[in-house]
Design an enzyme around this catalytic site. Structure first.
Site, PDB file in Angstrom:
ATOM      1  N   ASN A   3       0.875  -1.180   0.000  1.00 54.90           N
ATOM      2  CA  ASN A   3       0.000   0.000   0.000  1.00 54.90           C
ATOM      3  C   ASN A   3       0.907   1.223   0.000  1.00 54.90           C
ATOM      4  O   ASN A   3       1.485   1.567   1.019  1.00 54.90           O
ATOM      5  CB  ASN A   3      -0.889  -0.030   1.245  1.00 54.90           C
ATOM      6  CG  ASN A   3      -1.711   1.232   1.393  1.00 54.90           C
ATOM      7  OD1 ASN A   3      -1.775   2.059   0.481  1.00 54.90           O
ATOM      8  ND2 ASN A   3      -2.348   1.386   2.549  1.00 54.90           N
ATOM      9  N   TRP A   4       1.006   1.858  -1.159  1.00 54.11           N
ATOM     10  CA  TRP A   4       1.941   2.976  -1.289  1.00 54.11           C
ATOM     11  C   TRP A   4       1.423   4.253  -0.632  1.00 54.11           C
ATOM     12  O   TRP A   4       2.154   5.239  -0.536  1.00 54.11           O
ATOM     13  CB  TRP A   4       2.235   3.250  -2.764  1.00 54.11           C
ATOM     14  CG  TRP A   4       2.960   2.155  -3.473  1.00 54.11           C
ATOM     15  CD1 TRP A   4       3.334   0.926  -2.967  1.00 54.11           C
ATOM     16  CD2 TRP A   4       3.421   2.181  -4.830  1.00 54.11           C
ATOM     17  NE1 TRP A   4       3.991   0.207  -3.929  1.00 54.11           N
ATOM     18  CE2 TRP A   4       4.062   0.945  -5.083  1.00 54.11           C
ATOM     19  CE3 TRP A   4       3.348   3.120  -5.851  1.00 54.11           C
ATOM     20  CZ2 TRP A   4       4.622   0.637  -6.316  1.00 54.11           C
ATOM     21  CZ3 TRP A   4       3.902   2.821  -7.085  1.00 54.11           C
ATOM     22  CH2 TRP A   4       4.535   1.587  -7.310  1.00 54.11           C
ATOM     23  N   LYS A   5       0.139   4.250  -0.259  1.00 49.80           N
ATOM     24  CA  LYS A   5      -0.487   5.455   0.328  1.00 49.80           C
ATOM     25  C   LYS A   5      -0.235   6.651  -0.601  1.00 49.80           C
ATOM     26  O   LYS A   5      -0.212   6.466  -1.819  1.00 49.80           O
ATOM     27  CB  LYS A   5       0.026   5.651   1.755  1.00 49.80           C
ATOM     28  CG  LYS A   5      -0.132   4.362   2.595  1.00 49.80           C
ATOM     29  CD  LYS A   5       0.078   4.552   4.048  1.00 49.80           C
ATOM     30  CE  LYS A   5      -0.101   3.205   4.755  1.00 49.80           C
ATOM     31  NZ  LYS A   5       0.031   3.301   6.211  1.00 49.80           N
TER      32      LYS A   5
ATOM     33  N   GLY B  12       3.071   2.396  10.693  1.00 46.51           N
ATOM     34  CA  GLY B  12       4.031   3.478  10.501  1.00 46.51           C
ATOM     35  C   GLY B  12       4.778   3.869  11.762  1.00 46.51           C
ATOM     36  O   GLY B  12       5.441   4.903  11.800  1.00 46.51           O
TER      37      GLY B  12
ATOM     38  N   GLU C 131      -4.943  -4.746  10.712  1.00 47.52           N
ATOM     39  CA  GLU C 131      -3.880  -3.772  10.939  1.00 47.52           C
ATOM     40  C   GLU C 131      -4.152  -3.021  12.240  1.00 47.52           C
ATOM     41  O   GLU C 131      -4.983  -2.094  12.261  1.00 47.52           O
ATOM     42  CB  GLU C 131      -3.836  -2.752   9.801  1.00 47.52           C
ATOM     43  CG  GLU C 131      -3.590  -3.336   8.429  1.00 47.52           C
ATOM     44  CD  GLU C 131      -3.080  -2.288   7.444  1.00 47.52           C
ATOM     45  OE1 GLU C 131      -1.984  -2.494   6.928  1.00 47.52           O
ATOM     46  OE2 GLU C 131      -3.749  -1.269   7.238  1.00 47.52           O
TER      47      GLU C 131
ATOM     48  N   GLU D  15      -6.703   4.717   7.871  1.00 54.95           N
ATOM     49  CA  GLU D  15      -6.481   6.135   7.555  1.00 54.95           C
ATOM     50  C   GLU D  15      -7.698   6.729   6.864  1.00 54.95           C
ATOM     51  O   GLU D  15      -8.030   7.894   7.067  1.00 54.95           O
ATOM     52  CB  GLU D  15      -5.203   6.283   6.706  1.00 54.95           C
ATOM     53  CG  GLU D  15      -3.964   6.009   7.545  1.00 54.95           C
ATOM     54  CD  GLU D  15      -2.778   5.451   6.779  1.00 54.95           C
ATOM     55  OE1 GLU D  15      -2.771   5.503   5.532  1.00 54.95           O
ATOM     56  OE2 GLU D  15      -1.845   4.952   7.443  1.00 54.95           O
TER      57      GLU D  15
ATOM     58  N   SER E 235       4.000  -2.033  10.242  1.00 53.53           N
ATOM     59  CA  SER E 235       5.456  -2.106  10.417  1.00 53.53           C
ATOM     60  C   SER E 235       6.038  -3.459  10.023  1.00 53.53           C
ATOM     61  O   SER E 235       6.964  -3.954  10.670  1.00 53.53           O
ATOM     62  CB  SER E 235       5.835  -1.727  11.863  1.00 53.53           C
ATOM     63  OG  SER E 235       5.454  -0.378  12.134  1.00 53.53           O
TER      64      SER E 235
ATOM     65  N   HIS F  97      -9.404   1.215   4.877  1.00 48.24           N
ATOM     66  CA  HIS F  97      -8.137   1.389   5.607  1.00 48.24           C
ATOM     67  C   HIS F  97      -8.361   2.336   6.788  1.00 48.24           C
ATOM     68  O   HIS F  97      -9.145   3.283   6.701  1.00 48.24           O
ATOM     69  CB  HIS F  97      -7.067   1.933   4.658  1.00 48.24           C
ATOM     70  CG  HIS F  97      -5.694   1.874   5.251  1.00 48.24           C
ATOM     71  ND1 HIS F  97      -5.249   2.811   6.163  1.00 48.24           N
ATOM     72  CD2 HIS F  97      -4.686   0.980   5.096  1.00 48.24           C
ATOM     73  CE1 HIS F  97      -4.012   2.477   6.530  1.00 48.24           C
ATOM     74  NE2 HIS F  97      -3.650   1.371   5.903  1.00 48.24           N
TER      75      HIS F  97
ATOM     76  N   GLY G  54       3.085  -1.036   4.210  1.00 49.35           N
ATOM     77  CA  GLY G  54       3.131   0.380   3.867  1.00 49.35           C
ATOM     78  C   GLY G  54       4.542   0.801   3.486  1.00 49.35           C
ATOM     79  O   GLY G  54       5.023   0.528   2.386  1.00 49.35           O
ATOM     80  N   GLY G  55       5.228   1.440   4.423  1.00 52.42           N
ATOM     81  CA  GLY G  55       6.544   2.037   4.152  1.00 52.42           C
ATOM     82  C   GLY G  55       7.530   1.105   3.472  1.00 52.42           C
ATOM     83  O   GLY G  55       8.253   1.521   2.547  1.00 52.42           O
TER      84      GLY G  55
HETATM   85  P1  13P Z   1       3.397   0.452   7.577  1.00 54.61           P
HETATM   86  O1  13P Z   1       3.873  -0.841   6.962  1.00 54.61           O
HETATM   87  O2  13P Z   1       4.129   1.662   7.048  1.00 54.61           O
HETATM   88  O3  13P Z   1       3.354   0.377   9.071  1.00 54.61           O
HETATM   89  O4  13P Z   1       1.875   0.650   7.089  1.00 54.61           O
HETATM   90  C1  13P Z   1       0.971  -0.386   7.252  1.00 54.61           C
HETATM   91  C2  13P Z   1      -0.268  -0.043   6.513  1.00 54.61           C
HETATM   92  O5  13P Z   1      -1.039   0.802   6.908  1.00 54.61           O
HETATM   93  C3  13P Z   1      -0.521  -0.755   5.258  1.00 54.61           C
HETATM   94  O6  13P Z   1      -1.824  -0.524   4.803  1.00 54.61           O
END
Ligand code: 13P
Length: 250
Positions: A9-11, A172, A166, A96, A213, A94, A234-235
């Site tokens: 997920n590149w956000k 993050g 999650e 967010e 993470s 998600h 994510g990251g």
């Molecule tokens: P991180 O891997 O950056 O913690 O993000 C997780 C996430 O929200 C994936 O959708």
């Protein structure tokens, strides 16, 4: 047996240009990894270019959101049939989106229905906040999100979905949930309510990811738990070592 699935997920990261440069850098090595479904979820504007760059590979493309109406006066939104030429997956609900864009359980439920009707595989996100976790409310809250998301579905549709657990406090933050604990929550707060809704056989077919993470160095711990079928990353999906992360998952 459930085929594991890792999705990046590149956000809100990478432009149309830098996204294509990135996938061109990783695609040969990522494509070569077998026994696992691999997906990248770029921002909307990068999706057509990424899909073209990945054509003919085993790497899927997903969107990060979608509206539940087919078209109309919804400024700034994107509909399912705008995604289907490019995407096989869509991340829905998600944390967010729930936190910053006021997404509700009901809206997520409607989006899942529409995604399935268009042949997209929904990656349905659930997870508790730190306050809920510390108050011992994780299982009741997450199972409530699962029940709300899947209300009104039949077994065949439910089996097509992917769920991502999650914990919000692990996203993050570098503070990943312990693999044993995460897997146990997935079993009790995700697979158990799915079993109650759809029966044992269907619930056993649904793939459930952990997210929060996840890194190349900890993915193997998660994959070792029998109830964890992959990760939503994510990251660590924004950098070339995403390939190593996927390699370490198989
Ligand atoms: P991180 O891997 O950056 O913690 O993000 C997780 C996430 O929200 C994936 O959708």
């Amino acid at each position: 047996m459930r085929t594991p699935i890792i999705a990046g997920n590149w956000k809100m990261n990478k432009t149309a240009v830098s996204a294509v440069e990135f996938v061109n850098e990783i695609k040969a090595a990522l494509d070569a990894i077998s026994g696992i479904d691999k997906v990248v979820c770029p921002p909307f504007l990068a999706i057509p270019g990424v899909a073209a760059a990945l054509a003919g590979t085993s790497i899927g493309v997903g969107a990060q959101n979608m509206h539940f109406e087919p078209n109309g006066a919804y400024t700034g939104e994107v509909a399912a049939d705008m995604l289907t030429p490019f995407c096989q997956y869509v991340i829905l609900g998600h944390s967010e989106r729930r936190e910053y864009f006021a997404e509700t359980d009901d809206g997520v439920n409607r989006k899942i229905k529409v995604a399935l009707a268009h042949g997209l595989t929904p990656i349905v996100c659930v997870g508790e906040s730190l306050a809920q976790n510390e108050a011992g409310e994780t299982v009741s809250f997450v199972s409530g999100q699962v029940q709300a998301a899947f209300a009104g579905f039949n077994e065949a549709d439910a089996a097509k979905c992917v769920v991502a657990y999650e914990p919000i406090w692990a996203i993050g933050t570098g503070r990943s949930a312990n693999a044993q604990q995460a897997g146990d929550i997935i079993a009790s707060a995700v697979r158990q309510p799915l079993t109650a809704l759809f029966g044992h056989d269907t619930a056993q077919q649904i793939r459930i990811q952990y997210g929060g993470s996840v890194k190349p160095g900890n993915i193997a711990d998660y994959m070792a738990h029998p109830d964890i079928d992959g990760a939503l990353v994510g990251g660590a999906s924004l950098v070339p070592s995403f390939v190593e992360l996927v390699q370490n998952a198989v």
